[in-house]
Design an enzyme around this catalytic site. Structure first.
Site, PDB file in Angstrom:
ATOM      1  N   GLU A  80      -4.836  -9.092 -31.201  1.00  6.83           N
ATOM      2  CA  GLU A  80      -4.223  -8.772 -32.493  1.00  6.83           C
ATOM      3  C   GLU A  80      -4.819  -7.495 -33.093  1.00  6.83           C
ATOM      4  O   GLU A  80      -5.430  -7.518 -34.164  1.00  6.83           O
ATOM      5  CB  GLU A  80      -4.307  -9.978 -33.425  1.00  6.83           C
ATOM      6  CG  GLU A  80      -3.583 -11.180 -32.807  1.00  6.83           C
ATOM      7  CD  GLU A  80      -3.414 -12.391 -33.731  1.00  6.83           C
ATOM      8  OE1 GLU A  80      -3.946 -12.378 -34.844  1.00  6.83           O
ATOM      9  OE2 GLU A  80      -2.740 -13.338 -33.296  1.00  6.83           O
ATOM     10  N   GLU A 127       0.381 -15.693 -27.101  1.00  6.35           N
ATOM     11  CA  GLU A 127      -0.383 -16.706 -27.850  1.00  6.35           C
ATOM     12  C   GLU A 127       0.576 -17.262 -28.881  1.00  6.35           C
ATOM     13  O   GLU A 127       1.138 -16.503 -29.672  1.00  6.35           O
ATOM     14  CB  GLU A 127      -1.594 -16.068 -28.547  1.00  6.35           C
ATOM     15  CG  GLU A 127      -2.437 -17.082 -29.306  1.00  6.35           C
ATOM     16  CD  GLU A 127      -3.455 -16.421 -30.235  1.00  6.35           C
ATOM     17  OE1 GLU A 127      -4.223 -15.557 -29.795  1.00  6.35           O
ATOM     18  OE2 GLU A 127      -3.445 -16.785 -31.424  1.00  6.35           O
TER      19      GLU A 127
END
Lengths: 49, 390
Positions: free
Chosen positions: B68, B187
């Site tokens: 991220e 994810e």
């Protein structure tokens, strides 16, 4: 190394083919499970940060 | 200084690889993208140590770089532009080429969070600079915040449909920059922040999970990586005693019954009503399942209505035998049950190592497909001879 690392090192699986032989001793498993609640608290604390 | 140190030794790597390899899983290792040189380029020296070791052990590993990255500034005070990250991936790719073990290995990224405006911009710039050398584009998805999520959210067709627009957004960016590149959910789960307590780890999570698998496949996502098998919080597939939770059983059933060829199925109501509460998906049946033949098809359906819904297959399939796999809550906790019934039997491990046999219930040709209120299930149409599946 940590407890589980030491146990693993003692098993000395040198070849990939040997990797799946041997299992984690029950006392190590229990130790890891007993450590888990505090580790989980720490991880959750980091999530919420 | 607010974070713990986590030391990864060669023995840690051995343990990790052993777990993955001996479980029949593929290991993708996420390298630390926050290690930087003075000029803000990625510092690969630590990764090189790991690659040297893994290569010497002939470990079959694929790689990612960073997690991220759109949140790096917020989480770590380090800002990395998408173009810089793309260049960093090219550096990693060039580094991997130096190892015979990793010359043709997988490299996936950038594992961006939800595709909001800034993340979209980052993804575009990343793909412009690094898109060509990655094997798949990865992004992350959660429907709701685990701390505030409610039962209603988990059953909301609007929230389930929100995934469609996010997938569409990612596909648009990828097709404008690196057309045809594979796209993965790298994810994903129901709720971020560790999941929603009492929701993400119970039967009710199955509505989001099964719908996500259906929508993702239908829209062309190649791989869906579930957060998490085991870990902190509530969205794990097994609990802290390694006992499978409802989503584990749902995933297992999905893997056994659902193949990766996706058919374009839809449901048409006999009444004029909002069909988004009865959601159906259809794939070719998993060809590895010895109980089924090439040409068989698997329909999976989710009933978000508080009443029983009855479906009829189209005439081309109506004279076929069907195996039903209906999943219902396993106890009096209802939607919040931590166990699940398959065709009336509670699913549980036979012992520490043996999974139970998952048996379908044979329905005669022409039988309606019945979904009780707030439930989901799979229906395998036998001898369907679907041309796409032969």
């Amino acid at each position: 190394g940590s407890l589980e690392e030491t146990v693993y090192r003692d098993q000395k699986p040198n070849q990939v083919a040997d990797l799946c032989e041997g299992i984690l001793p029950v006392d190590v498993l229990q130790k890891l499970k007993s450590q888990w609640p505090s580790q989980e608290d720490q991880i959750l604390k980091e999530f919420f940060q | 200084e607010e974070y713990r140190n986590a030391t990864i030794t060669t023995t840690t790597m051995d343990l990790l690889y052993r777990f993955a390899h001996c479980s029949g899983l593929n290991l993708i290792f996420g390298l630390n993208a926050l290690l930087r040189k003075g000029n803000h380029e990625w510092n690969s020296s630590n990764a090189k140590l790991l690659l040297d070791y893994c290569s010497s052990k002939k470990y079959n590993v694929s790689w990612e770089l960073g997690n991220e990255p759109n949140s790096f500034r917020k989480k770590s005070g380090v800002y990395i532009d998408g173009s810089q990250l793309g260049k960093d991936f090219v550096d990693l790719h060039n580094l991997l080429l130096k190892y015979s073990s990793y010359r043709n290995t997988g490299l996936f990224g950038p594992d961006i969070g939800q595709p909001k405006k800034q993340s979209q911009k980052m993804l575009k710039r990343f793909l412009t600079y690094g898109g060509k050398i990655i094997n798949s584009v990865t992004w992350h998805h959660y429907y709701v915040d685990g701390r505030t999520a409610s039962e209603r959210d988990f059953l909301s067709p609007d929230i389930l449909d929100s995934l469609i627009s996010e997938i569409t957004t990612v596909f648009k960016i990828v097709n404008e920059t690196v057309p045809g590149k594979l796209i993965w959910l790298g994810e994903t789960s129901s709720a971020y922040g560790g999941g929603a307590r009492g929701l993400s780890n119970t039967y009710i999570d199955g509505f989001m999970w099964l719908d996500k698998l259906g929508i993702s496949a239908k829209l062309g996502i190649n791989v869906v990586m579930r957060q998490a098998l085991f870990g902190a919080g509530s969205y794990n597939l097994v609990d802290s005693d390694f006992e499978p939770l409802p989503d584990y059983w749902l995933s297992l059933l999905f893997k056994k019954l659902v193949g990766n060829i996706v058919l374009d199925a839809s449901f048409k109501s006999s009444e004029n009503r909002d069909d988004r509460r009865l959601r159906v998906y259809m794939h070719c049946t998993n060809s590895d399942n010895p109980n089924y033949a090439l040409g068989d098809v698997t329909l999976f359906a989710i009933n978000l209505y508080n009443s029983t819904q009855i479906m009829t297959l189209p005439s081309i399939l109506s004279q076929k035998f069907v195996d039903e796999y209906l999943l219902l809550p396993g106890d009096d906790e209802g939607l919040f049950s931590a166990s699940v019934l398959l065709n009336g039997q509670v699913l549980k491990m036979v012992d520490d190592k043996v999974l139970p046999t998952l048996n379908g219930k044979l329905l005669d040709p022409g039988s309606p497909l019945v979904l009780p209120p707030l439930s989901f299930g799979f229906f395998v149409v036998k001898n369907a001879k679907a041309s796409a599946c032969l």
